[in-house]
Design a protein around this motif. Structure first.
Motif, PDB file in Angstrom:
ATOM      1  N   HIS A  98      -1.953  -0.055  -5.360  1.00  0.00           N
ATOM      2  CA  HIS A  98      -3.366   0.098  -5.703  1.00  0.00           C
ATOM      3  C   HIS A  98      -3.581   1.097  -6.839  1.00  0.00           C
ATOM      4  CE1 HIS A  98      -2.273   3.037  -2.608  1.00  0.00           C
ATOM      5  NE2 HIS A  98      -3.200   3.835  -3.108  1.00  0.00           N
ATOM      6  N   THR A 153       0.831  -1.201   0.000  1.00  0.00           N
ATOM      7  CA  THR A 153       0.000   0.000   0.000  1.00  0.00           C
ATOM      8  C   THR A 153       0.865   1.251   0.000  1.00  0.00           C
ATOM      9  OG1 THR A 153      -1.751  -1.180   1.201  1.00  0.00           O
ATOM     10  CG2 THR A 153      -1.845   1.216   1.209  1.00  0.00           C
ATOM     11  N   TYR A 205      -1.590  -7.530  -5.737  1.00  0.00           N
ATOM     12  CA  TYR A 205      -1.975  -6.755  -4.549  1.00  0.00           C
ATOM     13  C   TYR A 205      -3.387  -7.129  -4.088  1.00  0.00           C
ATOM     14  CZ  TYR A 205      -3.295  -2.558  -1.875  1.00  0.00           C
ATOM     15  OH  TYR A 205      -3.741  -1.684  -0.908  1.00  0.00           O
TER      16      TYR A 205
END
Length: 396
Positions: free
Chosen positions: A256, A251, A269
């Motif tokens: 993302h 993250t 992910y």
């Protein structure tokens, strides 16, 4: 009284009886609590020391944390010190790694606290031996920490200019003193754990013999089932902590946002997050499967373990570097996935062979049987109190 209330009351009564059953269980319980308290306090002091040094170096502009710094902050540091004197960003990275290792050690201390008390309550010889073995490994890890702290201290002293304020220093003296104290105390505790483990091995072994009986094959199947349940507990800690940690790292590195840029990393992910969320429920599902001897549940769990193992292999490939602690942690997670998968198959083959009643009576004692029929008489060896075989006024 509801079933849940009755179970909770019986569980608390049995737990108290087993924790204080003998002088060895009392000593082990006390030592587990003492170890957890000491380790958490000392590690908290060490973490605070490392964070304080990191903050001072950041405030002085001697290091730039690439994980949190903006481009303007990096440029300002270059202007202040020049490209030739700008320290390597590895110093900030290594300080963060030290902090993360200490946090892991605190979590491990909490896990050891729960695992140790649970081993006494369940009277699990295998779990008790595992607790002692992990304690030995923890001592080795704590000793390695000392070397890491010394190396970081030398790096800062040789690569960075001295502080402008004479009252400020970069040395890791406080952290180093606490690390030495931690290793010394834990090393002493290990010898006590080994002695208590041997004594409790004989006590619990006899109790389990009375519960299982003299059937050697049934005893073997019971041990295999206990190893599998222990594996699930180790997975619940090591795999889950590793999954959460790597999710945070991914993250922070903005995986993302990679959809349409690097689809492979974005998909990895998402899959990793899904596996992290499903990990603990999956382990509880597997525990239910082995206790109820449900082969369909075990097959589903084995499939998830294969996927989990592949995920950890991808994590290792994606993140392998010079951080020895991280590499070993990922390899341990892969090894746990493989052993869990293997024992899943073994315990499944033992279904329907007479073990189910013993697995479902994990907290088996009735209200009048909380001492597990074993009494220690002063100055004497362990004696069997066969109260269940002795006629009473009600059944005479």
């Amino acid at each position: 009284m509801s079933d849940s209330t009755s179970f909770t009351k019986r569980l608390l009564t049995l737990s108290k009886a087993r924790l204080f059953e003998s002088k060895y269980t009392k000593t082990f319980t006390t030592l587990v609590i003492l170890t957890a308290v000491i380790c958490i306090i000392l590690e908290a002091v060490i973490v605070h020391s490392h964070v304080k040094i990191h903050s001072r170096l950041m405030n002085e502009g001697l290091i730039v944390d690439s994980e949190t710094a903006t481009n303007s902050e990096i440029q300002a540091t270059i202007v202040m010190y020049g490209n030739s004197t700008l320290p390597s960003p590895e110093i900030a990275l290594e300080l963060r790694r030290l902090k993360n290792e200490n946090i892991f050690f605190i979590l491990l201390s909490l896990f050891q606290f729960i695992l140790g008390l649970d081993a006494i309550v369940r009277q699990s010889v295998i779990q008790l031996m595992s607790h002692t073995l992990i304690q030995i490994v923890a001592v080795i890890f704590a000793a390695i920490q000392i070397g890491g702290t010394i190396r970081k201290n030398n790096d800062i002293e040789t690569k960075l200019p001295p502080p402008i304020d004479p009252e400020v220093d970069w040395n890791f003296g406080l952290a180093l003193r606490n690390e030495i104290a931690l290793v010394s105390l834990m090393a002493i505790f290990v010898f006590v754990y080994i002695y208590l483990c041997w004594k409790l091995y004989k006590q619990f072994g006899w109790n389990n013999y009375k519960k299982i009986g003299a059937d050697i094959n049934l005893q073997k199947r019971y041990r295999i089932a206990q190893i599998f349940l222990l594996n699930l507990k180790l997975d619940a800690f090591f795999q889950f902590v590793l999954c959460v940690f790597y999710t945070v790292v991914m993250t922070q590195e903005k995986y993302h946002t990679l959809l349409g840029v690097t689809d492979r990393k974005f998909i990895a992910y998402i899959i990793h997050i899904v596996l992290t969320v499903l990990l603990i429920p999956g382990l509880l599902f597997a525990r239910y499967g082995v206790i109820t001897e449900n082969k369909k549940v075990m097959i589903a769990f084995m499939v998830t373990q294969v996927i989990m193992c592949l995920d950890f292999i991808l994590v290792l490939v994606d993140s392998a570097g010079d951080w020895v602690f991280w590499n070993l942690a990922v390899c341990l997670a892969i090894a746990l996935s493989i052993t869990t998968l293997v024992f899943s198959g073994i315990v499944s083959r033992n279904f329907g062979k007479g073990l189910k009643p013993f697995m479902q009576r994990l907290f088996e004692s009735d209200e009048n049987k909380t001492t597990d029929t074993v009494m220690l008489k002063p100055g004497k060896e362990w004696l069997i109190d066969d109260e269940e075989d002795t006629p009473t006024a009600d059944n005479a």
